[in-house]
Design an enzyme around this catalytic site. Sequence first.
Site, PDB file in Angstrom:
ATOM      1  N   TRP A   1       0.824  -1.198   0.000  1.00  0.00           N
ATOM      2  CA  TRP A   1       0.000   0.000   0.000  1.00  0.00           C
ATOM      3  C   TRP A   1       0.861   1.252   0.000  1.00  0.00           C
ATOM      4  O   TRP A   1       1.821   1.366   0.763  1.00  0.00           O
ATOM      5  CB  TRP A   1      -0.938   0.005   1.216  1.00  0.00           C
ATOM      6  CG  TRP A   1      -2.070  -0.964   1.081  1.00  0.00           C
ATOM      7  CD1 TRP A   1      -1.981  -2.322   0.980  1.00  0.00           C
ATOM      8  CD2 TRP A   1      -3.464  -0.652   1.024  1.00  0.00           C
ATOM      9  NE1 TRP A   1      -3.239  -2.883   0.861  1.00  0.00           N
ATOM     10  CE2 TRP A   1      -4.164  -1.883   0.893  1.00  0.00           C
ATOM     11  CE3 TRP A   1      -4.186   0.539   1.088  1.00  0.00           C
ATOM     12  CZ2 TRP A   1      -5.558  -1.944   0.813  1.00  0.00           C
ATOM     13  CZ3 TRP A   1      -5.583   0.477   1.010  1.00  0.00           C
ATOM     14  CH2 TRP A   1      -6.245  -0.757   0.868  1.00  0.00           C
TER      15      TRP A   1
ATOM     16  N   SER B   1      -0.149   4.947   0.574  1.00  0.00           N
ATOM     17  CA  SER B   1      -1.329   5.684   1.010  1.00  0.00           C
ATOM     18  C   SER B   1      -1.036   7.105   1.457  1.00  0.00           C
ATOM     19  O   SER B   1      -1.953   7.843   1.825  1.00  0.00           O
ATOM     20  CB  SER B   1      -1.999   4.942   2.184  1.00  0.00           C
ATOM     21  OG  SER B   1      -2.263   3.606   1.837  1.00  0.00           O
TER      22      SER B   1
ATOM     23  N   ASP C   1     -11.933   8.695   1.519  1.00  0.00           N
ATOM     24  CA  ASP C   1     -12.842   8.036   2.454  1.00  0.00           C
ATOM     25  C   ASP C   1     -13.942   8.999   2.901  1.00  0.00           C
ATOM     26  O   ASP C   1     -14.214   9.171   4.085  1.00  0.00           O
ATOM     27  CB  ASP C   1     -12.055   7.509   3.658  1.00  0.00           C
ATOM     28  CG  ASP C   1     -12.798   6.398   4.399  1.00  0.00           C
ATOM     29  OD1 ASP C   1     -13.689   5.787   3.796  1.00  0.00           O
ATOM     30  OD2 ASP C   1     -12.485   6.167   5.571  1.00  0.00           O
TER      31      ASP C   1
ATOM     32  N   ASP D   1     -12.545   2.284  -2.871  1.00  0.00           N
ATOM     33  CA  ASP D   1     -13.779   2.905  -2.363  1.00  0.00           C
ATOM     34  C   ASP D   1     -14.180   4.214  -3.034  1.00  0.00           C
ATOM     35  O   ASP D   1     -15.308   4.659  -2.858  1.00  0.00           O
ATOM     36  CB  ASP D   1     -13.685   3.193  -0.853  1.00  0.00           C
ATOM     37  CG  ASP D   1     -13.962   1.958  -0.014  1.00  0.00           C
ATOM     38  OD1 ASP D   1     -14.152   0.882  -0.596  1.00  0.00           O
ATOM     39  OD2 ASP D   1     -13.985   2.077   1.211  1.00  0.00           O
TER      40      ASP D   1
ATOM     41  N   TRP E   1     -22.147  -3.610  -2.016  1.00  0.00           N
ATOM     42  CA  TRP E   1     -22.242  -2.165  -2.200  1.00  0.00           C
ATOM     43  C   TRP E   1     -22.808  -1.832  -3.571  1.00  0.00           C
ATOM     44  O   TRP E   1     -23.881  -1.243  -3.716  1.00  0.00           O
ATOM     45  CB  TRP E   1     -20.857  -1.564  -1.991  1.00  0.00           C
ATOM     46  CG  TRP E   1     -20.751  -0.069  -2.046  1.00  0.00           C
ATOM     47  CD1 TRP E   1     -21.635   0.819  -2.576  1.00  0.00           C
ATOM     48  CD2 TRP E   1     -19.667   0.715  -1.545  1.00  0.00           C
ATOM     49  NE1 TRP E   1     -21.168   2.103  -2.455  1.00  0.00           N
ATOM     50  CE2 TRP E   1     -19.960   2.071  -1.813  1.00  0.00           C
ATOM     51  CE3 TRP E   1     -18.474   0.402  -0.907  1.00  0.00           C
ATOM     52  CZ2 TRP E   1     -19.090   3.113  -1.474  1.00  0.00           C
ATOM     53  CZ3 TRP E   1     -17.614   1.434  -0.560  1.00  0.00           C
ATOM     54  CH2 TRP E   1     -17.925   2.769  -0.834  1.00  0.00           C
TER      55      TRP E   1
ATOM     56  N   ASN F   1     -12.649  -5.756   2.503  1.00  0.00           N
ATOM     57  CA  ASN F   1     -13.895  -6.303   3.006  1.00  0.00           C
ATOM     58  C   ASN F   1     -13.736  -7.788   3.275  1.00  0.00           C
ATOM     59  O   ASN F   1     -12.633  -8.329   3.194  1.00  0.00           O
ATOM     60  CB  ASN F   1     -15.055  -6.003   2.053  1.00  0.00           C
ATOM     61  CG  ASN F   1     -16.361  -5.842   2.804  1.00  0.00           C
ATOM     62  OD1 ASN F   1     -16.989  -6.814   3.200  1.00  0.00           O
ATOM     63  ND2 ASN F   1     -16.772  -4.592   3.006  1.00  0.00           N
TER      64      ASN F   1
ATOM     65  N   TRP G   1     -18.558  -3.608   8.418  1.00  0.00           N
ATOM     66  CA  TRP G   1     -17.345  -3.683   7.607  1.00  0.00           C
ATOM     67  C   TRP G   1     -16.061  -3.644   8.435  1.00  0.00           C
ATOM     68  O   TRP G   1     -14.968  -3.785   7.894  1.00  0.00           O
ATOM     69  CB  TRP G   1     -17.317  -2.510   6.618  1.00  0.00           C
ATOM     70  CG  TRP G   1     -17.458  -1.161   7.297  1.00  0.00           C
ATOM     71  CD1 TRP G   1     -18.615  -0.491   7.542  1.00  0.00           C
ATOM     72  CD2 TRP G   1     -16.417  -0.352   7.841  1.00  0.00           C
ATOM     73  NE1 TRP G   1     -18.369   0.692   8.190  1.00  0.00           N
ATOM     74  CE2 TRP G   1     -17.016   0.807   8.392  1.00  0.00           C
ATOM     75  CE3 TRP G   1     -15.027  -0.483   7.896  1.00  0.00           C
ATOM     76  CZ2 TRP G   1     -16.281   1.815   9.007  1.00  0.00           C
ATOM     77  CZ3 TRP G   1     -14.292   0.533   8.510  1.00  0.00           C
ATOM     78  CH2 TRP G   1     -14.921   1.667   9.063  1.00  0.00           C
TER      79      TRP G   1
ATOM     80  N   LYS H   1      -5.708  -6.344   1.083  1.00  0.00           N
ATOM     81  CA  LYS H   1      -5.650  -5.782   2.430  1.00  0.00           C
ATOM     82  C   LYS H   1      -4.766  -6.658   3.310  1.00  0.00           C
ATOM     83  O   LYS H   1      -5.018  -7.852   3.458  1.00  0.00           O
ATOM     84  CB  LYS H   1      -7.056  -5.711   3.027  1.00  0.00           C
ATOM     85  CG  LYS H   1      -7.108  -5.401   4.513  1.00  0.00           C
ATOM     86  CD  LYS H   1      -6.681  -3.987   4.846  1.00  0.00           C
ATOM     87  CE  LYS H   1      -6.856  -3.712   6.340  1.00  0.00           C
ATOM     88  NZ  LYS H   1      -6.531  -2.322   6.696  1.00  0.00           N
TER      89      LYS H   1
ATOM     90  N   GLU I   1      -3.814  -5.609  10.067  1.00  0.00           N
ATOM     91  CA  GLU I   1      -3.868  -4.158  10.156  1.00  0.00           C
ATOM     92  C   GLU I   1      -5.327  -3.749  10.370  1.00  0.00           C
ATOM     93  O   GLU I   1      -6.207  -4.127   9.609  1.00  0.00           O
ATOM     94  CB  GLU I   1      -3.297  -3.512   8.899  1.00  0.00           C
ATOM     95  CG  GLU I   1      -1.805  -3.769   8.744  1.00  0.00           C
ATOM     96  CD  GLU I   1      -1.196  -3.059   7.550  1.00  0.00           C
ATOM     97  OE1 GLU I   1      -1.931  -2.301   6.873  1.00  0.00           O
ATOM     98  OE2 GLU I   1       0.003  -3.255   7.284  1.00  0.00           O
TER      99      GLU I   1
END
Length: 415
Positions: free
Chosen positions: A95, A97, A136, A183, A231, A272, A332, A360, A364
């Site tokens: 990642w 980020s 987010d 997302d 979703w 997820n 979630w 993911k 974490e």
Amino acid sequence: MRAATALIAAVSAAGAVSALPADDASSLILHPKPTKPTKPSKPSKDVNPFEGKVHYVNPVWADKLDQTYNSFIKQKDFANAKRVRKVQAVSTFVWVSRLSELANIDGAIATARKEQRRTGKKQIIGLVLYNLPDRDCSAGESAGELDSTQNGLQRYKDEFLKPYVAKVSAAPDLEFAIVLEPDSLGNLVTNMAVPLCARAAPIYTEGIAHAIAALQQDNVHLYIDAAHGGWLGWADNLPLAAAEFAKAVNRAKEISGTNATTVRGFSTNVSNYNPFNATVRENYTEWSPSWDESHYATSLAPFLEAQGLPAHFLVDQGRVHAPGARKEWGEWCNVSPAGFGQVPTTKTENPYVDSLVWIKPGGESDGQCGFAGAPKAGAWHDEYAQHLTKNAHPSVDKNNSVRKDGMARSRAVQL
């Protein structure tokens, strides 16, 4: 980062299946033998970038699991300590980020090159590109560092995308699978009533479009994040989602000035807990054609193709919940009971899916919610890592790769 939406509950669900005990669910209960889904028609032939390559094992994440290994040793739970060593040898995505995490790319490249020279086998590195301004927007558990009202989009392009692209472009000897902004576009489909999402909408589209346009290298395979079946997989949301994705790709074509600008496909279930092939259909999925991630890929594919987009998918199975673990899809955060999922493979029985992957990093935290004692988003939560290990998918135990002597080695099974 959250991987759900506040508005997926538009369709009411019947009573939920009772949850299993959080710490006692066995791997056989958590991961019973799946039933094979009905095979969809095969999409047009092309090359799956994951076939015949070794998927990069991230030693930075593997090092964190040394704490979990030591926890089991102290408990004299040697079976799960051994299992941790197998988990540490499973490939996971790296990642990126924050601006400060751009150096993560350098570390991955150096390690992958070393392994490629050692084994003579081609490496493909999984990366996540995740730093949009106003990130987010509907939850805030993983809110980012860039603000659209503070020149965030320009900083994203200049300070984040530009060096990101430069680092990847400087490694033509390696291949990269890059997941774009988990997302983000999902929020534009369902959460425009949230003020921050409404403000962020044009920023999200423009930022992702610039990323697509800039990352058109031969060694790069781009996957736009498509949230998950709970979703965007509802019948009414499927065409809206495809249209939103097409908007970003078409804008990328405008930026690059060529209709050849494209992506490889889409990522689903990032962060997820949805199973790829559900062995139990949860009551809250009753009216959805996308009741597991394999069905979501199959349901979304024709709408993508109608928009001129490629219908190829990566599906995150880094963490998978047990049957009955949730009362609704909107749960979630650090879901339990759950376990590490099916190890990465291209053998999926669904021709739309390039590979199951671990995007993911398990262990974490999703945020200070769900599992008892969970720390803030992104922080290591050893108790949860132990929980995921105890309930790991049987394929983890069958993994022939093992981390030895505290050293992470990229000996993952060739996909």
